[in-house]
Design an enzyme around this catalytic site. Structure first.
Site, PDB file in Angstrom:
ATOM      1  N   LYS A  26      90.943  77.085   3.583  1.00 11.12           N
ATOM      2  CA  LYS A  26      91.662  76.359   2.602  1.00 11.12           C
ATOM      3  C   LYS A  26      93.151  76.709   2.752  1.00 11.12           C
ATOM      4  CE  LYS A  26      88.356  74.741  -0.403  1.00 11.12           C
ATOM      5  NZ  LYS A  26      87.013  75.348   0.254  1.00 11.12           N
TER       6      LYS A  26
HETATM    7  C1  LIG Z   1      85.812  74.878   0.877  1.00  7.21           C
HETATM    8  C2  LIG Z   1      84.883  75.578   1.896  1.00  7.21           C
HETATM    9  C3  LIG Z   1      84.235  74.833   2.432  1.00  7.21           C
HETATM   10  C4  LIG Z   1      83.989  73.426   2.319  1.00  7.21           C
HETATM   11  O1  LIG Z   1      84.918  72.531   2.912  1.00  7.21           O
HETATM   12  P1  LIG Z   1      84.926  71.018   2.718  1.00  7.21           P
HETATM   13  O2  LIG Z   1      86.280  70.522   3.086  1.00  7.21           O
HETATM   14  O3  LIG Z   1      85.007  70.910   0.752  1.00  7.21           O
HETATM   15  O4  LIG Z   1      83.976  70.430   3.215  1.00  7.21           O
HETATM   16  C5  LIG Z   1      83.340  75.582   3.208  1.00  7.21           C
HETATM   17  N1  LIG Z   1      83.370  76.810   3.527  1.00  7.21           N
HETATM   18  C6  LIG Z   1      84.394  77.542   2.866  1.00  7.21           C
HETATM   19  C7  LIG Z   1      84.358  79.035   3.028  1.00  7.21           C
HETATM   20  C8  LIG Z   1      85.260  76.972   1.677  1.00  7.21           C
HETATM   21  O5  LIG Z   1      86.048  77.567   1.012  1.00  7.21           O
END
Ligand SMILES: *Cc1c(COP(=O)(O)O)cnc(C)c1O
Length: 456
Positions: A110
């Site tokens: 993120k």
């Molecule tokens: C947010 C997150 C996901 C999922 O990502 P999306 O865009 O919601 O599909 C997967 N793994 C981690 C570690 C995350 O923080």
């Protein structure tokens, strides 16, 4: 470049307007009106550094921004990553590589989007002179990534609510040890749902929302999706001719569908990707959708891959828009039926570019063990979900979405050893500095009146 809402009942926006707006007024999500063709540019992009590639890509979309400004924003956004490559592609064997997206400040993918979004917000505040108060509830990763995207930024205050005692020790420390005065981590005496309900109340309070220009940290901002497109292109550019010829499959641990949607958009823009694997944990709404065409909400069961514990994949609406022939009226019909009934069955949507798998907690533990046994590679519980039924005749690129050191208990249980990361070691013993509130909307309203930055 103009941006339209998936529901077709909001005005077109420029890039900076769409980023500032977040959710479109008609409840839809913003998308580019037309997608550029990037295929002819790939040769020129082959030797660029990650920030240079990001700049060249974003330039196609941020057409109402000065190039110098965009350049500065992009450079700043990837300056806090611990690896020069930003997103290293690690080869495990001939058919399998891992794209490590966890070298940013909070060790989860993120950061790629929220570092950029934080800098875009800062630019917006400089331009308009209006402060922003960012408000959100988190069960872990999003809150800390948002906080680290906005640390110390002028004119921004960020309020993150989390359930007291129900986020991991490391996640709590990432939120509460920053020592920045514009950061307000708030522990709620209640559950994540309570925290989310309080945030929803605050956004529903027109007075509060207008007076403090409250802004959400949700995953629906257009800029987040575009920032995530870049690492798909980056990874593809690292592959040799043979690997490309075998057919490139991206395998994506998925919750909200934001990450995999970004990849799919690059394919629509002409990046030669054969397909995508949607890898879910036991909360498998998307796995069921891509295998059966049936989209149905069920209760969330907490898993060892908590950032994928979701009920409704909000970014799915963007994919839906394309799969119903870019017809906003059909998007509205589907979304209305889905909202009313909690389910929808697609008769004729094209899912040929996708396959999907699910993994329960037991398999996640076993898979962390078998990946280590086979490759001596430590995968975090989210990344582990990707290692299921891979087609070994293809070139598989697994997206590693978090650093294993963020989930030491699960790794310890599977491998008998505890992974570490320097940035986490550094905060382990730092004192927690936070605020505490009862789970009452009134308490949050009072808190915001005291601490949010008004534009008076
Ligand atoms: C947010 C997150 C996901 C999922 O990502 P999306 O865009 O919601 O599909 C997967 N793994 C981690 C570690 C995350 O923080």
């Amino acid at each position: 470049m103009k941006y339209i809402s998936t529901r077709g009942q909001s005005d077109e926006k420029t890039f900076t307007e769409a980023v500032a707006t977040g959710l479109a007024p008609d409840g839809g999500l913003y998308l580019p009106k037309t997608l550029p063709n990037i295929a002819p540019r790939l040769k020129q992009w082959a030797d660029l550094s990650y920030p240079d590639l990001c700049f060249e890509f974003m330039k196609l979309f941020a057409t109402d921004m000065l190039e110098d400004k965009l350049r500065t924003i992009v450079d700043a956004s990837y300056s806090n990553f611990s690896r020069k490559e930003i997103a290293p592609l690690v080869k495990l064997d001939g058919h399998l590589s891992v794209l490590e997206l966890f070298h940013g400040p909070t060790l989860a993918f993120k950061d790629f989007a929220l570092q950029l979004l934080g800098n875009l917000y800062e630019e917006q505040i400089e331009r308009t002179g209006d402060p922003i108060n960012v408000l959100g509830a988190t069960s872990g990763d999003t809150g800390s990534a948002a906080i680290h995207g906005l640390l110390g930024k002028k004119g921004v205050r960020i309020f993150i609510l989390y359930p007291q005692g129900r986020v991991s020790m490391l996640q709590e420390r990432q939120m509460t040890t920053t020592a920045e005065r514009n950061v307000y981590p708030i522990a709620i005496e209640g559950s994540f749902d309570d925290a989310q309900a309080m945030v929803k109340d605050a956004f529903g309070d027109a007075n509060l929302k207008a007076r403090y220009s409250l802004s959400a940290i949700n995953s629906i901002n257009l800029a987040r999706i575009l920032a995530q497109c870049v690492y798909y292109i980056w990874a593809w550019l690292q592959l040799d001719e043979d690997a490309r010829k075998r057919g490139v499959q991206f395998v994506v641990p998925t919750g909200n569908f934001g990450n995999v949607l970004a990849g799919w958009l690059t394919r629509e823009m002409g990046l030669p990707i054969e397909g995508f694997r949607v890898a879910t944990n036991q909360n498998d709404i998307l796995c069921r959708l891509f295998n059966t065409g049936h989209y149905e909400v069920t209760a969330v069961e907490p898993s060892v891959a908590p950032s994928m514990d979701i009920q409704v994949a909000s970014n799915f609406e963007r994919f839906l828009y394309y799969s119903v022939g870019q017809d906003p009226e059909r998007v509205r019909t589907v979304m209305e039926q889905f909202k009313a009934k909690g389910k929808y069955t697609f008769e004729d949507f094209d899912r040929s570019a996708f396959s999907a798998t699910r993994m329960d907690d037991k398999e996640i533990h076993e898979t962390i063990e078998s990946i280590y046994g086979r490759y001596k590679y430590v995968a975090d519980p989210h990344t582990a979900c990707a290692f299921k039924d891979l087609d070994e005749s293809k070139t598989n690129i697994v997206l590693a979405t978090a650093h294993p050191a963020k989930f030491p208990e699960v790794i310890e249980e599977a491998l008998g050893r505890t992974p570490t990361a320097p940035s986490l070691e550094a905060i382990k013993n730092e004192p927690i500095v936070n605020y505490m509130l009862p789970a009452e909307g009134e308490a949050l309203a009072e808190f915001l009146k005291e601490h949010a930055k008004g534009s008076e």
